[in-house]
Design an enzyme around this catalytic site. Structure first.
Site, mmCIF file in Angstrom:
data_model
loop_
_atom_site.group_PDB
_atom_site.id
_atom_site.type_symbol
_atom_site.label_atom_id
_atom_site.label_comp_id
_atom_site.label_asym_id
_atom_site.label_seq_id
_atom_site.Cartn_x
_atom_site.Cartn_y
_atom_site.Cartn_z
ATOM 1 C CG ASP A 6 41.435 40.468 41.551
ATOM 2 O OD1 ASP A 6 41.968 39.410 41.939
ATOM 3 O OD2 ASP A 6 40.690 40.517 40.556
ATOM 4 C CG HIS A 20 49.164 42.444 44.268
ATOM 5 N ND1 HIS A 20 49.512 43.777 44.254
ATOM 6 C CD2 HIS A 20 47.967 42.369 43.651
ATOM 7 C CE1 HIS A 20 48.569 44.473 43.645
ATOM 8 N NE2 HIS A 20 47.610 43.639 43.266
ATOM 9 C CG ASP A 37 57.873 38.321 50.379
ATOM 10 O OD1 ASP A 37 56.674 38.512 50.079
ATOM 11 O OD2 ASP A 37 58.238 37.858 51.475
ATOM 12 C CD GLU A 68 46.810 39.182 42.216
ATOM 13 O OE1 GLU A 68 47.374 39.601 41.190
ATOM 14 O OE2 GLU A 68 45.617 39.437 42.497
HETATM 15 O O1 9MR Z 1 45.587 44.443 41.833
HETATM 16 C C1 9MR Z 1 45.398 43.884 40.530
HETATM 17 C C2 9MR Z 1 45.719 42.422 40.537
HETATM 18 O O2 9MR Z 1 44.867 41.751 41.416
HETATM 19 C C3 9MR Z 1 45.675 41.874 39.137
HETATM 20 O O3 9MR Z 1 46.152 40.541 39.096
HETATM 21 C C4 9MR Z 1 46.524 42.714 38.212
HETATM 22 C C5 9MR Z 1 46.494 42.235 36.768
HETATM 23 O O4 9MR Z 1 45.243 42.216 36.229
HETATM 24 O O5 9MR Z 1 46.127 44.056 38.260
HETATM 25 C C6 9MR Z 1 46.240 44.615 39.550
HETATM 26 O O6 9MR Z 1 45.770 45.909 39.493
HETATM 27 C C7 9MR Z 1 46.603 46.891 38.955
HETATM 28 C C8 9MR Z 1 46.152 47.264 37.562
HETATM 29 O O7 9MR Z 1 46.239 46.190 36.675
HETATM 30 C C9 9MR Z 1 46.955 48.425 37.042
HETATM 31 N N1 9MR Z 1 46.900 49.542 37.971
HETATM 32 C C10 9MR Z 1 47.371 49.207 39.309
HETATM 33 C C11 9MR Z 1 46.520 48.095 39.870
HETATM 34 C C12 9MR Z 1 46.870 47.796 41.323
HETATM 35 O O8 9MR Z 1 48.207 47.416 41.493
HETATM 36 O O1 9MR Z 2 46.723 33.819 36.339
HETATM 37 C C1 9MR Z 2 46.489 34.769 35.319
HETATM 38 C C2 9MR Z 2 47.610 34.701 34.322
HETATM 39 O O2 9MR Z 2 47.614 33.456 33.678
HETATM 40 C C3 9MR Z 2 47.481 35.835 33.333
HETATM 41 O O3 9MR Z 2 48.626 35.830 32.508
HETATM 42 C C4 9MR Z 2 47.354 37.161 34.068
HETATM 43 C C5 9MR Z 2 47.211 38.346 33.148
HETATM 44 O O4 9MR Z 2 46.031 38.289 32.437
HETATM 45 O O5 9MR Z 2 46.235 37.121 34.921
HETATM 46 C C6 9MR Z 2 46.328 36.157 35.922
HETATM 47 O O6 9MR Z 2 45.169 36.160 36.652
HETATM 48 C C7 9MR Z 2 44.892 37.282 37.506
HETATM 49 C C8 9MR Z 2 43.489 37.753 37.157
HETATM 50 O O7 9MR Z 2 43.467 38.291 35.860
HETATM 51 C C9 9MR Z 2 42.954 38.758 38.145
HETATM 52 N N1 9MR Z 2 43.052 38.262 39.494
HETATM 53 C C10 9MR Z 2 44.400 37.878 39.860
HETATM 54 C C11 9MR Z 2 44.929 36.813 38.943
HETATM 55 C C12 9MR Z 2 46.314 36.346 39.377
HETATM 56 O O8 9MR Z 2 47.277 37.322 39.220
#
Ligand code: 9MR
Ligand code: 9MR
Length: 612
Positions: A199, A536, A585, A594
């Site tokens: 993101d 991701h 993957d 991610e």
């Molecule tokens: O793309 C988002 C990712 O970078 C974050 O780690 C994740 C958790 O916060 O959320 C992803 O976004 C999703 C969102 O939480 C729910 N709707 C779909 C989004 C895209 O896959």
């Molecule tokens: O790394 C983070 C993990 O410890 C948490 O459980 C998770 C859900 O809150 O979020 C992870 O961090 C994401 C962040 O919220 C948004 N950018 C992507 C991060 C990696 O997935």
């Protein structure tokens, strides 16, 4: 005691493709690992000549015979595997192959068991140098606010600046829970820094641990990666890019804001994150740091950063973000002192103002009630206070920081696995390894705590089949990052004691990351024949748009996650995978695959430790 439950294995319908039976070209494109009768996994980069060399074979019953063959199929070594038996972490019985005694440099080696063969690997000195360089350049790729240049990364990964001029105002209005926020009386130019992950959020909490790790790697070995590969920025130039951004996230002096103060009351029958809001109070927020700057709503995938048209907002300052700023700015102040005195002075002033601001406002927590970006919420900032005091004490020697450090329970508590919400270990690492006014006996005691933690991680290795210094009934989000943070502690124990068992533990961890795992995949793109290809990520997303590039080499997948299987891919796997197999993957698997700055940072640290 070992858990002998056997969880279902994924179907194994495929065989080695015929072309793999001929010697491989060095630059073969990454592929998906094919299934075999007796799956053999190992570090697909290979091994340095003098290092321990282990392969894992998934098999039960009597010890299997193995052979080490060269590219022409000639047998160079052989032996019997050691049966570990049923393995709860991977969900299958495994046997270990130890070929440490073979150390003849070469390429295209394989391990053979029956008719199955491992991926090809090398035995070579300086094996981890390209990995370290690539792990560093990941951060350049993640830069916001500047074009990613073809002369540095090649045309394939070049792109225009994302969020080129990011002047953001504060979130105002109703959040997800309907709580009303007043906003703030200013905008901030927060251009620059690194995108967090797949993101485009830029989070001070996670930026803090990531930058700390890069700067700690620099302080351990200031000469290493001073230059990047070719025209790429060196480690300090890259680190400064994030530091400049973190400095921009600081609240201007004289700012009064209304924010929730204290812990919310847990509402009966509701999850903690849905707890009622802590009461708002007006605070002097001068010198605090905003939690994050991010999109007002989640953007769709794919989304090259330059195409993002979402509004970007600053989210309320928090104590945790403020202390992350204090930590990194304190490191900055001592590291740049002899390089750029003006920058060092700016950092020191920011660090001291941040620490004071956190002291005035010790209980301002992220609410997790904003959509469009991650939360990075942390309701216990006592470890962040200790970490910041430690960094400021080492930088300044001032009695007030010494006082804050010695008053903290973390100075004597056992050291644990570091991670973005638990950072006390990082403070202890700094106090134990950087010169300071701390008495020698105290430094020795802290070193003992780090070595004791490393010994616990090594003991964990005995309890799982793949022998990684990690043991948990459930694997968390970003488990690869957690393992590499443990490997960092092992590396430090190795530095402090000179005992080779710690290097062996680091090798066990990196072997797993680079292919010695039940997914037979190197979790680092471009390193190993079967490596991660579909993270991701909003730009490295060829599965969603063939015009977009895959991940550049050196990008680490978050890895297996058996505890928060919230994305659509993970949801399907849920209940059907052993912890280490809860991974795919797949670009949609944001809880499994991610990438993130706080995971690539310990990859970089470990690759540098192994020999950059
Ligand atoms: O793309 C988002 C990712 O970078 C974050 O780690 C994740 C958790 O916060 O959320 C992803 O976004 C999703 C969102 O939480 C729910 N709707 C779909 C989004 C895209 O896959
Ligand atoms: O790394 C983070 C993990 O410890 C948490 O459980 C998770 C859900 O809150 O979020 C992870 O961090 C994401 C962040 O919220 C948004 N950018 C992507 C991060 C990696 O997935």
């Amino acid at each position: 005691m070992r858990d002998s439950r056997r969880l279902p294995l994924p179907e194994r319908e495929r065989r080695w493709p015929a072309f793999l039976l001929v010697p491989l070209l060095a630059a073969a494109p990454p592929q998906e690992a094919p299934a075999q009768d007796i799956p053999i996994s190992l570090n697909q980069l290979g091994f340095e000549p003098g290092d321990p060399k282990t392969a894992i074979v998934e098999a039960d019953g009597a010890p299997r015979d193995w052979q080490l063959i060269d590219a022409a199929g000639k047998v160079l070594a052989s032996g019997k595997a050691w049966p570990f038996g049923p393995d709860a972490a991977s969900g299958a019985p495994v046997q270990r192959i130890d070929f440490s005694r073979f150390g003849v440099p070469g390429r295209g080696y394989r391990i053979r068991v029956g008719t199955s063969e491992s991926a090809p690997f090398a035995i070579a000195p300086n094996l981890y140098r390209p990995l370290a360089r690539d792990a560093l350049i990941f951060f350049y790729h993640q830069r916001a606010g500047t074009p990613i240049e073809a002369r540095i990364v090649g045309a394939k990964w070049a792109r225009p600046a994302g969020h080129a001029r990011e002047v953001a105002k504060c979130f105002a209005g109703k959040d997800e829970r309907g709580t009303e926020w007043a906003g703030c009386p200013y905008t901030l130019d927060v251009t620059g820094g690194w995108y967090d992950a797949g993101d485009h959020g830029k989070y001070v909490v996670n930026g803090g641990i990531s930058l700390w790790t890069l700067l700690a790697a620099h302080e351990r070995n200031p000469g290493a990666l001073a230059q990047g590969s070719g025209p790429a920025p060196g480690l300090l130039a890259e680190a400064r890019y994030e530091m400049e951004f973190l400095l921009r996230m600081q609240v201007p002096d004289g700012t009064r804001l209304r924010v929730p103060v204290g812990k919310p009351e847990p509402a009966p029958g509701r999850a903690a994150r849905e707890a009622s809001q802590a009461p708002f109070a007006e605070i002097d927020a001068s010198g605090m740091a905003h939690q994050k700057v991010a999109d007002a709503r989640w953007t769709a995938l794919p989304m090259p950063p330059q195409d993002d048209t979402q509004e970007r907002l600053l989210y309320p300052p928090t104590t945790a973000a403020t202390l992350n700023l204090a930590v990194t700015a304190a490191q900055c102040a001592r590291i740049w002192k002899g390089i750029d005195a003006g920058f060092a002075a700016r950092c020191l002033s920011a660090a001291e103002r941040a620490f004071a601001a956190a002291g005035r406002n010790p209980e301002v927590y992220a609410t997790g009630s904003f959509t469009g970006s991650g939360g990075y919420g942390d309701m216990d900032v006592s470890d962040e206070f200790y970490w910041a005091a430690a960094e400021l004490f080492v930088t300044t020697g001032k009695p007030e920081y010494h006082q804050a450090v010695t008053a903290s329970p973390y100075l004597t508590a056992p050291v644990g696995e570091p991670g973005w919400p638990q950072v006390a270990t990082l403070g202890t690492i700094t106090l134990a390894t950087r010169p300071s006014a701390l008495p020698q006996a105290e430094v020795r005691r802290l070193r003992g705590l780090l070595v004791a933690a490393a010994d616990r991680f090594l003991a964990d290795a005995a309890g799982n089949g793949y022998r990684i210094p990690y043991l948990a009934t459930g694997y968390p989000w970003g488990s690869n990052g957690a393992l590499l943070n443990r490997a960092m502690v092992l590396g430090i124990a190795g530095d402090l004691t000179g005992n080779p068992k710690y290097r062996a533990g680091v090798i066990d961890a990196i072997d797993y990351i680079l292919g010695r795992n039940p997914n037979f995949t190197s979790y680092v793109s471009g390193h190993g024949l079967f490596s991660m290809r579909n993270p991701h990520h909003r730009f490295w997303a060829p599965a969603l748009d063939p015009a977009l590039p895959g991940p550049p080499p050196g990008t680490l997948s978050g890895g297996p996650n058996s505890t928060a299987m919230v994305d659509p891919v993970a949801a399907k796997l849920k209940g059907h995978c052993a912890p280490q197999r809860c991974w795919a993957d797949d670009v949609h698997a944001y809880a499994l695959n991610e990438v993130a700055i706080n995971w690539n940072a310990p990859l970089l640290w470990v690759a540098m430790w192994l020999g950059a």
